[in-house]
Design an enzyme around this catalytic site. Structure first.
Site, short mmCIF file in Angstrom:
data_model
loop_
_atom_site.label_atom_id
_atom_site.label_comp_id
_atom_site.label_asym_id
_atom_site.label_seq_id
_atom_site.Cartn_x
_atom_site.Cartn_y
_atom_site.Cartn_z
N LYS A 1 0.04 4.61 4.86
CA LYS A 1 1.34 4.03 5.21
C LYS A 1 2.33 5.07 5.74
O LYS A 1 3.37 4.71 6.30
CB LYS A 1 1.94 3.31 4.00
CG LYS A 1 1.09 2.16 3.49
CD LYS A 1 0.93 1.04 4.50
CE LYS A 1 0.24 -0.16 3.87
NZ LYS A 1 0.08 -1.28 4.80
N SER B 1 -7.48 0.18 -4.00
CA SER B 1 -7.53 -0.28 -2.61
C SER B 1 -8.74 0.32 -1.89
O SER B 1 -9.54 -0.39 -1.29
CB SER B 1 -6.23 0.11 -1.89
OG SER B 1 -6.25 -0.28 -0.55
#
Length: 510
Positions: free
Chosen positions: A56, A305
């Site tokens: 991100k 994740s």
């Protein structure tokens, strides 16, 4: 000047900003220890090598620099975004480096370390009700943007999100396989916003058309697989452009950062353009098991994740012929998950095996320091400090037990004086250790803190916690003339102030 770097850019010897370190993350080949079939090559792209340890960071840099380039953000304007954590951490880093205040809106259920990281970077974190899910976070971020004139990053629909992956992540992957002189057969990723999926798939379709795109979803939230689309609102009609309503197929899952309770526009665009070839589903237990196995088998530290994506890629690899090349994204680091179920089975205390190993040798103590002889000057100083202060604590500046008694006294409203004998103030002529000798001679105690109340030696941190809890400390303080007004207001357990690493701290795991 843009801070975004692509594989074509030369690697600088010195970076002028932390922002130019975003991207260029390594592609690592996994071994047979992870169960990769012989002849099949499975590579993971370790996005934890970004400055704030997640994929991100790319999104955050792309969104802000796109907004600057297109005149969408003003100098010094506050940025706001709804995030499960990693986007917020990336934006906190980028905003700190560029001088923008940042506010993250995050459901209270996401890991505590994420909100602390953002606050450490200077951001503000607004927590929302977990029952309101991701859609509630977005509604709150939009409310704040509208009321206060903040710049809303809109990560779930912002074209800059896909653009940054089209410019950086995708080219990094294709250039790596070009150097290997190998053909990439399959690419695996999940989706949170869909930026990685859309941007990388667009690049691969153009530059590596033979590569199949594999999308991973939680098995309890198969939104794309369901075939039920998300409807998007019309902002001109006062509706949210991100979604009209939550998706009916969403259920809670353990894969933080994956699949919020609607299908983002960027994911819908990828599906509509034919950029998803196969969908895989993974449960939280399989994701956590794969994350742990990866750490212990390969020394690669990723969160739930990454574990979920790799679990799906490994299952697929088992069906592939020799010579197949697979690449999977590992979005972040396992350190983002310390307070989550991923670490619930990782003990803080020694296991029986570790204790046995510890007990196999004597654990000899190191030699103590040699204190100087007791002097009249030092003794006079110590006695004066005790006489002149109702409550005085002799302490060390960076001692957690000293902090314990300070925090307890602060919580109950006791005013006290401190004398940190190891401070720079007492360094000359070894005066600090001279005071320590005098103090030890007076109390017979060599540890810190040493607390005196009404001219009498009371004890240390553990004594204060135990006697406050038993009710014995309060009358001692009152008898010394300490105001008792704040005593009743404190309803906590004093052991909360002791170091959490202490085995004997009854609150160490709370």
């Amino acid at each position: 000047m843009s801070s975004i770097v692509t594989p074509a850019d030369p690697v600088p010897a010195v970076h002028q900003s932390i922002l130019s370190t975003v991207g260029r993350t390594p592609l690592v080949k996994l071994s047979a220890r992870m169960g990769v079939p012989e002849g099949v090559n499975l590579y993971v792209k370790c996005e934890s090598f970004n400055p704030m340890s997640s994929v991100k960071d790319r999104l955050a840099l792309g969104v802000i620099e796109w907004a600057e380039k297109h005149g969408q953000i003003k100098p010094g304007q506050t940025v706001v975004e709804a995030s499960s954590g990693n986007t917020g951490i990336g934006l906190a880093m980028v905003c700190a480096a560029k001088g923008y205040p940042f506010v993250c809106v995050m459901a209270e259920s996401f890991s505590i370390e994420r909100r602390k990281l953002m606050r450490f970077l200077g951001a503000k974190v607004v927590l929302t009700n977990p029952a309101h899910k991701g859609t509630g976070m977005i509604i709150k971020a939009k409310e704040l943007a509208d009321k206060h004139g903040f710049f809303l990053a809109r990560q779930f629909e912002n074209e800059a999100n896909a653009w940054i992956h089209r410019e950086t992540t995708g080219p990094e992957i294709t250039q790596a396989f070009k150097k290997l002189k190998a053909t990439l057969g399959h690419f695996f990723c999940a989706y949170g916003t869909g930026g990685t999926l859309l941007g990388v798939s667009q690049h691969l379709r153009e530059h590596s058309p033979q590569t199949k795109i594999h999308l991973c979803e939680p098995d309890t939230a198969p939104l794309v697989y369901s075939g039920v689309p998300t409807e998007y609102g019309d902002e001109s009609m006062g509706e949210l452009s991100t979604f009209k309503a939550p998706h009916a197929n969403w259920r809670p899952h353990l894969l933080q950062g994956w699949t919020t309770d609607f299908i983002p526009r960027l994911v819908a665009d990828a599906k509509a353009s034919g950029n998803i070839d196969q969908i895989h589903h993974c449960g939280g237990e399989a994701a956590m098991a794969t994350s742990r196995r990866l750490a212990r088998s390969e020394g690669i530290f990723t969160g739930t994740s990454g574990g979920g994506i790799l679990s799906s890629a490994l299952a697929f690899a088992a069906t592939c012929p020799a010579g197949t090349n697979i690449a999977a994204i590992l979005p972040d680091t396992g350190e983002r998950y310390l307070s989550t179920p991923l670490f619930s089975d990782i003990p803080a205390d020694m296991t029986a095996e570790e204790q046995a190993l510890a007990d196999s040798t004597p654990s000899a103590a190191p030699p103590g320091i040699e204190l100087p002889p007791v002097t009249e000057e030092a003794t006079a100083f110590v006695k004066a400090a005790i006489a002149e202060n109702t409550v005085v604590v002799f302490s060390l500046e960076y001692c957690e037990f000293c902090w314990t008694i300070f925090r307890l006294f602060d919580a109950v409203g006791v005013k006290y004086n401190t004398i940190a004998i190891d401070s720079f103030k007492y360094a000359k002529d070894n005066m600090g250790n001279k005071y320590r000798s005098a103090l030890s001679n007076l109390t017979g105690c060599n540890t810190f803190p040493q607390c005196f109340i009404g001219g009498k030696f009371f004890g240390g941190a553990a004594d204060a916690c135990i006697k406050w809890k038993s009710g014995d400390l309060q009358p001692i303080l009152a008898a010394a003339g300490v105001p008792t007004d704040g005593f009743a207001a404190y309803k906590g357990d004093p052991f909360e102030f002791l170091p959490k690493w202490m085995t004997k701290n009854p609150l160490r795991s709370k």
